[in-house]
Design a protein around this motif. Structure first.
Motif, PDB file in Angstrom:
ATOM      1  N   PRO A 146       0.805  -1.231   0.000  1.00 26.22           N
ATOM      2  CA  PRO A 146       0.000   0.000   0.000  1.00 26.22           C
ATOM      3  C   PRO A 146       0.841   1.287   0.000  1.00 26.22           C
ATOM      4  O   PRO A 146       0.452   2.264  -0.645  1.00 26.22           O
ATOM      5  CB  PRO A 146      -0.812  -0.104   1.287  1.00 26.22           C
ATOM      6  N   GLU A 171       2.060   1.683  -3.524  1.00 19.99           N
ATOM      7  CA  GLU A 171       0.905   2.079  -4.344  1.00 19.99           C
ATOM      8  C   GLU A 171       0.624   3.574  -4.186  1.00 19.99           C
ATOM      9  O   GLU A 171       0.444   4.305  -5.154  1.00 19.99           O
ATOM     10  CB  GLU A 171      -0.312   1.247  -3.883  1.00 19.99           C
ATOM     11  N   SER A 172       0.658   4.018  -2.941  1.00 18.16           N
ATOM     12  CA  SER A 172       0.369   5.420  -2.657  1.00 18.16           C
ATOM     13  C   SER A 172       1.451   6.347  -3.233  1.00 18.16           C
ATOM     14  O   SER A 172       1.144   7.454  -3.701  1.00 18.16           O
ATOM     15  CB  SER A 172       0.245   5.608  -1.142  1.00 18.16           C
ATOM     16  N   GLN A 211       0.540   6.692  -6.833  1.00 20.22           N
ATOM     17  CA  GLN A 211      -0.657   7.533  -6.981  1.00 20.22           C
ATOM     18  C   GLN A 211      -0.353   9.026  -6.803  1.00 20.22           C
ATOM     19  O   GLN A 211      -0.920   9.862  -7.477  1.00 20.22           O
ATOM     20  CB  GLN A 211      -1.718   7.145  -5.931  1.00 20.22           C
ATOM     21  N   HIS A 212       0.517   9.342  -5.838  1.00 20.85           N
ATOM     22  CA  HIS A 212       0.782  10.740  -5.496  1.00 20.85           C
ATOM     23  C   HIS A 212       1.953  11.356  -6.251  1.00 20.85           C
ATOM     24  O   HIS A 212       2.324  12.486  -5.992  1.00 20.85           O
ATOM     25  CB  HIS A 212       1.033  10.883  -3.993  1.00 20.85           C
ATOM     26  N   ARG A 239      -1.379   5.523  12.729  1.00 23.27           N
ATOM     27  CA  ARG A 239      -2.055   6.802  12.496  1.00 23.27           C
ATOM     28  C   ARG A 239      -1.161   7.972  12.918  1.00 23.27           C
ATOM     29  O   ARG A 239      -1.485   8.699  13.853  1.00 23.27           O
ATOM     30  CB  ARG A 239      -3.377   6.877  13.300  1.00 23.27           C
ATOM     31  N   GLU A 253      -1.649   9.556   3.309  1.00 24.00           N
ATOM     32  CA  GLU A 253      -2.796   8.932   2.643  1.00 24.00           C
ATOM     33  C   GLU A 253      -2.855   7.429   2.975  1.00 24.00           C
ATOM     34  O   GLU A 253      -3.922   6.891   3.247  1.00 24.00           O
ATOM     35  CB  GLU A 253      -2.670   9.154   1.130  1.00 24.00           C
ATOM     36  N   THR A 254      -1.688   6.779   2.979  1.00 21.11           N
ATOM     37  CA  THR A 254      -1.659   5.344   3.332  1.00 21.11           C
ATOM     38  C   THR A 254      -2.159   5.138   4.750  1.00 21.11           C
ATOM     39  O   THR A 254      -2.858   4.177   5.044  1.00 21.11           O
ATOM     40  CB  THR A 254      -0.213   4.791   3.276  1.00 21.11           C
ATOM     41  N   LYS A 264      -4.324   6.762   6.319  1.00 16.00           N
ATOM     42  CA  LYS A 264      -5.773   6.940   6.445  1.00 16.00           C
ATOM     43  C   LYS A 264      -6.533   5.671   6.099  1.00 16.00           C
ATOM     44  O   LYS A 264      -7.651   5.475   6.555  1.00 16.00           O
ATOM     45  CB  LYS A 264      -6.235   8.060   5.492  1.00 16.00           C
ATOM     46  N   THR A 265      -5.928   4.845   5.233  1.00 14.58           N
ATOM     47  CA  THR A 265      -6.692   3.685   4.738  1.00 14.58           C
ATOM     48  C   THR A 265      -6.446   2.428   5.554  1.00 14.58           C
ATOM     49  O   THR A 265      -5.558   2.380   6.369  1.00 14.58           O
ATOM     50  CB  THR A 265      -6.323   3.391   3.273  1.00 14.58           C
TER      51      THR A 265
END
Lengths: 297, 153
Positions: free
Chosen positions: B87, B90-91, B94-95, B120, B149-150, B152-153
């Protein structure tokens, strides 16, 4: 930049380690976290380094790693008495310890804000002390806490107060065949206050320009100072205490006027090698800040 | 004299003959062919050689290979599972958090060490966790965004 060749020795006990030191003397070097030693060896083996140090001083023939000795990263705590820090206890080990957080907040604060995460994982408190740097981050807090180093060799054992451990820049009282087996840190007497302050050239990861560690032990709840330790780093050839400033607090309640006076006195207790005006000014400022913070902590 | 040692890298065990003055970075790159960990400054300043040992970030240029025995070594190559990116990776994609890519493996592993302990984190905690990783493209904003962002998910 590569490391020079050396033989790696991995003793299984501290006795074996001191025996090896006894045999090889200045041909051998103890490896703790490696964040100072390995950088130094790489620089020495480089072309530039060999010009500066000469071929003969390229480094030790034997590196003695302590990772194979079990239990040396351990923190041992006897409530109300002492904290024992092992020869290869890392900053991260201390920063992760709830016992240190609760009982030695000054040490905890210094370790968790030290350098960057990768250096905190690898670097050790004993290594920071033994490297003998005048700007060692962890030495002023150890001095403020009244820590002692238990030094061992194959022939003897002795205790050295941390404030006497460094004798000159990058020089310590350790003899060729000695190593630091433990740091013993007495529990400060309640009620007490503390503060850790440091400033650097640019970012928090840079080498310290001034380090201030303050521990105030109070006689009672109204905060009359029973004993103060004000330890300074990076402003003299070795980390040291500001004895005159400390004595000004003795039996007093610290008010703004007294703190101001101490902050003026302390600047004269420094002897920086470079940037001396700035370092003096910052020592003064940080000691004022530290004393004020220690009253509230 | 070469020493025989066993290294556990990305869950796989390797038996190797290694000179004791070789760093973990040299052994990963030159003997195991794992070139994800980068050699930047090679003096412990830049963070591009960051790997995780037992979950903690270390500079592999300042670790002797012989001292990495018995520890779980994780490099960037061990992060994706069955061809699927982690993840955090991946992020980053994406960013647009990857520019020249040289600092990326170290950045991602430092981020992983943080998120595994603190799922967090605040933005300040993310920046602190990355304080030992330099990005010479200065693409820090997007890197921090990608990690936040990672989280948050």
């Amino acid at each position: 930049m590569r490391l020079p060749r050396f033989e790696y020795l991995s003793p299984k006990t501290l006795e074996e380690a001191t025996a090896l030191l006894g045999t090889y003397g200045n041909q051998a070097k103890i490896l703790a976290g490696g964040t100072d030693l390995l950088v130094d060896l790489k620089k020495r083996s480089s072309i530039q380094g060999s010009r500066r140090w000469g071929k003969k001083e390229r480094g030790p023939c034997y590196v003695i790693g302590l990772k194979g000795v079990t239990g040396l990263t351990r923190l041992k705590y006897s409530p109300g008495e002492t904290l024992s820090v092992g020869p290869i206890t890392s900053y991260a080990d201390v920063a992760d310890s709830t016992i240190v957080k609760e009982s030695y907040p000054l040490l905890w604060q210094a370790c968790r804000t030290f350098s960057r995460p990768q250096i905190r994982s690898a670097g050790t408190l004993v290594g920071n002390l033994c490297n003998g740097s005048p700007s060692a981050d962890i030495v002023p807090p150890l001095i403020a806490l009244g820590a002692k180093a238990r030094v061992i060799s194959a022939r003897a054992e002795r205790e050295v107060p941390v404030e006497e451990f460094c004798s000159a820049p990058f020089t310590t009282v350790l003899k060729e065949d000695e190593l630091v087996a433990e740091l013993k840190i007495p529990q400060p007497a309640e009620p007490y206050g503390w503060s850790y302050q440091r400033t650097t050239k640019r970012t928090a990861e840079d080498e310290a320009l001034v380090v201030v560690a303050v521990l105030l032990e109070f006689a009672d709840r109204d905060k009359t100072v029973r004993r103060a330790r004000i330890a300074l780093g990076s402003v003299a050839p070795r980390p040291s205490r500001a004895l005159e400033s400390e004595s000004m607090t003795q039996g007093k309640k610290l008010d703004e006027a007294l703190i101001q006076k101490i902050s003026e006195t302390v600047a004269a207790e420094t002897s920086p090698r470079s940037r001396s005006d700035y370092r003096r000014l910052m020592t003064s400022y940080l000691v004022r800040k530290a004393l004020t913070e220690a009253l509230g902590n | 004299m070469k020493q025989s040692l066993e290294l556990t890298v990305n869950g796989q065990s390797h038996e190797l003959l290694v000179d004791p003055h070789r760093t973990l970075l040299e052994v990963l790159r030159e003997q195991l062919g794992l070139t994800g960990a980068k050699e930047g400054c090679n003096l412990g300043d830049c963070g591009s050689c960051t790997v995780l040992l037992d979950g903690k970030p270390f500079l592999s240029c300042l670790v002797l290979a012989v001292e990495a025995q018995g520890r779980e070594i994780l490099t960037i190559e061990g992060l994706s599972q069955n061809g699927k990116l982690h993840p955090i990776q991946e992020s980053f994609v994406q960013h647009g958090a990857v520019q020249c890519g040289f600092c990326t493996p170290g950045m991602i592993l430092s981020a992983k060490a943080l998120l595994d302990r603190n799922p967090r984190p605040t933005e300040a905690e993310v920046k602190e966790a990355l304080s030992g990783n330099l990005c010479r493209c200065t693409g820090y904003v997007k890197i921090v965004e990608a990690i936040m962002e990672t989280a948050k998910t």
